[in-house]
Write an enzyme that holds these catalytic residues in place. Structure first.
Site, short mmCIF file in Angstrom:
data_model
loop_
_atom_site.label_atom_id
_atom_site.label_comp_id
_atom_site.label_asym_id
_atom_site.label_seq_id
_atom_site.Cartn_x
_atom_site.Cartn_y
_atom_site.Cartn_z
N ARG A 151 19.63 -65.77 45.73
CA ARG A 151 19.13 -64.46 45.33
C ARG A 151 18.40 -64.56 44.01
O ARG A 151 18.70 -65.42 43.18
CB ARG A 151 20.27 -63.46 45.25
CG ARG A 151 21.25 -63.71 44.11
CD ARG A 151 22.46 -62.81 44.19
NE ARG A 151 23.40 -63.06 43.10
CZ ARG A 151 24.64 -62.59 43.08
NH1 ARG A 151 25.09 -61.85 44.09
NH2 ARG A 151 25.44 -62.85 42.05
N LYS A 160 24.81 -69.35 45.26
CA LYS A 160 26.27 -69.34 45.42
C LYS A 160 26.63 -70.27 46.58
O LYS A 160 26.07 -70.15 47.67
CB LYS A 160 26.77 -67.93 45.68
CG LYS A 160 26.44 -66.95 44.56
CD LYS A 160 26.83 -65.52 44.91
CE LYS A 160 28.32 -65.36 44.96
NZ LYS A 160 28.72 -63.96 45.19
N LYS A 194 27.78 -57.25 49.63
CA LYS A 194 26.65 -56.34 49.72
C LYS A 194 25.56 -56.92 50.62
O LYS A 194 24.93 -56.20 51.40
CB LYS A 194 26.09 -56.06 48.32
CG LYS A 194 27.11 -55.51 47.33
CD LYS A 194 26.51 -55.34 45.95
CE LYS A 194 27.53 -54.84 44.93
NZ LYS A 194 28.52 -55.88 44.58
#
Length: 767
Positions: A274, A291, A468
């Site tokens: 991201r 991540k 999310k």
């Protein structure tokens, strides 16, 4: 429970004369409907006048109380400043633990006053939301049972008296500072941060859990937390306090949604990439983050790494034309990192860039939210963050519409929540706030008691491993995903529960079970999962998003901020009834401002009647698993650590944890097969080397079977290990392999007996 009864139960007794008289309006509406008077304009005018009176009463009281609270806070600020200036740099607590000075008594009274203000703010927040809900519900009942459409017009009046848009953010921030000063003896927690931050010990356990918070409870959660932790505010580069709580992230994936699937199923080394920035869209510093998920059985921890990059270089970085050496040179000039850290940063930047290009990753989803962080500065032992106004927005071009126009993010939106310019097909407005609790405690130590009470209370709903990114993809790209997260069925449930007293300890069995669940869910994070972050000026992901915000003006049933601007009546007169009269049977399309805040069809925040109170998450999980708490195996022989639940024709992934003993059990099974094959091989080798012709033939047969068993055991071990890593539901047993092994052994033994009977002279010659 009916809304009228619920309103009576939760209203503050001292304010009972200022609440909406919901039952009176409902009785008037019911009597008019039964008698038929509701069809007349005179009755309608009387009803509208009653609504006007109630609105003026509620809005006036709310305005008066808001002003009163502001003045009380100003008084506390002046009193604390006076006490602090009179006590000098040592603080305003007396040096003797037994002596009580007038100064101490004054501070004690101020602390009591601040606590009373906190309670009053909580009551006013609930007063605002419950009355706004009451107006919406009575308008809905009116439009359902009469021939007039009153709601569109009366929403204009609500916008003219927007008591429900009261923003408590600045007030909460001020209360946090005041309470922090009182709690620390006037020195402030920032001066104690270094002393409290024990970074040398290695015997610490980090636990992270996530919860949903209903909008009705957001302010109360904030006010309860700030009693123990201050709102975390970090200074910007120019030394000024930053107070922009917005956080925006652009998630990357390809058309096959490989990263989505890996993160949802928790595959080993599953990654999420991201691009994130803080504050407005004009922020020029973008953080490139990756991540990586690691399973516990590997002995390694999940890790989050990132590095900063100027916005003007992001597109070139994605395309592979950006010179990474330039980035390293600039970082080296700042002298913030060692050469080893710079080498790691360069390696990370290259790996992310290569992965974007080789896997065909592109912007897919944007997440936006405002974060309130509570933490002692420099002390990471207890950190609580609350994300509100969460939205997930499409950034992909999978439907032929390139929303980013070839760039790395769309430019038609900024941080202007609720993004009313976007079509409903491009956005999901999440109906709840996300509470994340991060604890770093010594091994074997219990979490702070106030946190235990909070997570066991009616204010939160536990949702382990909520994401999310996963939620946005599952809703906006549902046609492309084949597996859905477990919490989607819970979106149709109301997560509110009966209120409990948080000021007294809970000792019930249910409380004990929920404490145990907190430890079980957090067990996956015991080794500091996600604790390693590579960056220059920020220690971790949360350093710049420690600002506090929440707009409690979010409508419960509709977004009133998007109401059509219709001129209201002049000189206090009522509108002509012909403006909103309708004929029964006509289909009237809802106005734009009556759209739910959560545009997803699965997300609702209210229903016509007062919602059911239940713990939705665990019930949903048990319903998906279709097993009891003591069940170990279902009828199909499938192990219950991964359930095969379906929503339509799609599987729902349930969060599971694979214990190392599962892999060890697979290894023991492999060794058992290997032991049997070695014994059989030893016997067959003996027949080959020391037997006669018949024995040698049998030895060849048993040797072949032994080798086949070895390869079969190896194949079975690898097959099961892969299924376990992928968390497949099974079955894990092999129905055909053992049958073939038994038949082969039986035939080899039969051949041995046959040869012995037909060719051995001792058996064929007469005695």
């Amino acid at each position: 429970m009916k809304f009228g009864a619920h309103l009576k139960d939760i209203r503050y007794p001292d304010w009972r004369f200022y609440y909406l008289e919901y039952d009176r309006l409902k009785i008037f509406l019911k009597e008019g409907t039964i008698s038929g008077r509701s069809q007349s304009e005179q009755w309608e005018a009387e009803f509208v006048e009653m609504l006007e009176q109630e609105l003026n009463k509620v809005a006036s009281f709310q305005q008066i109380k808001s002003g009163e609270l502001a003045r009380r806070v100003e008084y506390c600020e002046r009193s604390l400043e006076s006490a602090l200036s009179g006590s000098g740099s040592k603080g305003f607590f007396s040096s003797s633990p037994h002596a009580s000075t007038p100064q101490d008594e004054r501070i004690s009274k101020l602390e009591t006053e601040i606590s009373d203000i906190i309670e009053e703010v909580n009551r006013l927040s609930k007063f605002t939301r419950i009355n706004y809900t009451g107006f919406l519900k009575i308008l809905k009942k009116h439009d359902k049972h009469t021939t007039y459409m009153l709601k569109p017009m009366f929403m204009v009046r609500l916008n003219a008296r927007p008591f429900y848009r009261e923003n408590f953010d600045q007030l909460i921030l001020t209360l946090s500072k005041l309470y922090d000063l009182v709690r620390t003896g006037g020195q402030g927690s920032g001066k104690k941060a270094v002393a409290n931050n024990d970074t040398g010990s290695q015997n610490f356990v980090r636990k992270t859990t996530k919860y949903w918070v209903h909008p009705d409870n957001v302010t109360e959660v904030k006010l309860r937390v700030l009693r123990h932790l201050p709102v975390l505010i970090f200074s910007s580069k120019d030394g000024q306090d930053g107070y922009n709580p917005a956080i925006t992230s652009i998630y990357f994936d390809n058309e096959d949604l490989e990263l989505y699937k890996g993160r949802l199923e928790k595959e080993e080394r599953a990654r999420a990439i991201r691009f994130r920035w803080y504050g407005p869209a004009t922020n020029t510093e973008i953080f490139i983050e990756r991540k990586t998920h690691r399973e516990d059985w590997t002995g390694e921890s999940s890790v989050k790494q990132r590095f900063p990059l100027k916005e003007k270089y992001v597109t070139d970085y994605m395309n592979g034309s950006f010179d990474l050496e330039r980035l390293i040179r600039k970082q080296r000039e700042k002298h913030f990192k060692t050469e080893k850290q710079l080498a790691e940063l360069e390696e990370l930047a290259q790996e992310i860039q290569i992965e974007i290009q080789e896997r065909g990753l592109r912007p897919v989803l944007r997440s936006f939210y405002n974060r309130t962080a509570f933490q002692l500065p420099g002390d990471a032992r207890v950190r609580i963050s609350l994300d509100t106004e969460l939205c997930m927005i499409r950034e992909d071009n999978f439907d032929g519409n390139d929303r980013t126009n070839g760039g790395w993010r769309r430019t038609d939106i900024g941080i202007d929540y609720p993004f009313s310019q976007l079509p409903n097909s491009d956005i999901v407005r999440f109906p709840y706030a996300i509470l994340e609790v991060k604890l770093q405690t010594q091994m074997g130590a219990a979490p702070p008691q106030w946190i235990t009470r909070l997570i066991n209370s009616h204010l939160v709903e536990e949702v382990p491993k909520f994401s999310k990114f996963i939620h946005g993809c599952a809703n906006l790209l549902e046609s492309r995903v084949k597996i859905l997260p477990f919490w989607l069925p819970q979106m149709d449930k109301d997560i509110r529960k009966p209120a409990v007293d948080l000021d007294t300890p809970e000792t019930s069995p249910e409380s004990t079970k929920r404490i145990s669940r907190f430890d079980d869910v957090a067990r996956e994070d015991l080794k500091g999962k996600g604790s390693h972050v590579m960056e220059v000026e920020l220690e971790n992901d949360e350093n710049v998003d420690g600002n506090e915000t929440l707009e409690e003006n979010a409508p419960l049933l509709g977004d009133a901020s998007k109401a059509v601007d219709i001129p209201g009546p002049k000189n206090g007169k009522l509108w002509p009834l012909s403006l909103f009269k309708r004929k029964r049977g006509n289909v009237i399309e809802e106005a734009p401002y009556s759209q739910p805040v959560a545009s997803s069809s699965r997300a609702t925040t209210n229903s016509e009647e007062q919602p059911r109170y239940e713990t939705a998450t665990m019930k949903s999980l048990r319903r998906l698993l279709k097993i009891g708490s003591e069940t170990n195996l279902n009828r199909q022989g499938e192990v219950p650590f991964q359930a095969q639940a379906y929503r339509g024709n799609k599987r729902i992934a349930v969060p599971v944890r694979i214990e190392p003993k599962v892999f060890f059990a697979n290894e023991r099974t492999f060794l058992s097969w290997l032991h049997f094959a070695i014994v059989l091989g030893g016997l067959s080798l003996g027949l080959l080397n020391f037997g006669d012709k018949i024995g040698q033939i049998s030895g060849f047969l048993f040797t072949g079977i032994s080798m086949g068993i070895i390869f079969y055991a190896l194949y079975l071990y690898i097959w099961r290990a892969n299924k376990i890593r992928r968390r497949e539901a099974g079955p894990y047993d092999d129905l055909f392999g053992p049958v073939f092994v038994v038949l082969a052994l039986f035939l080899a033994t039969l051949v041995n007996f046959g040869l012995k009977l037909t060719h051995d002279p001792a058996w064929t010659s007469p005695s």
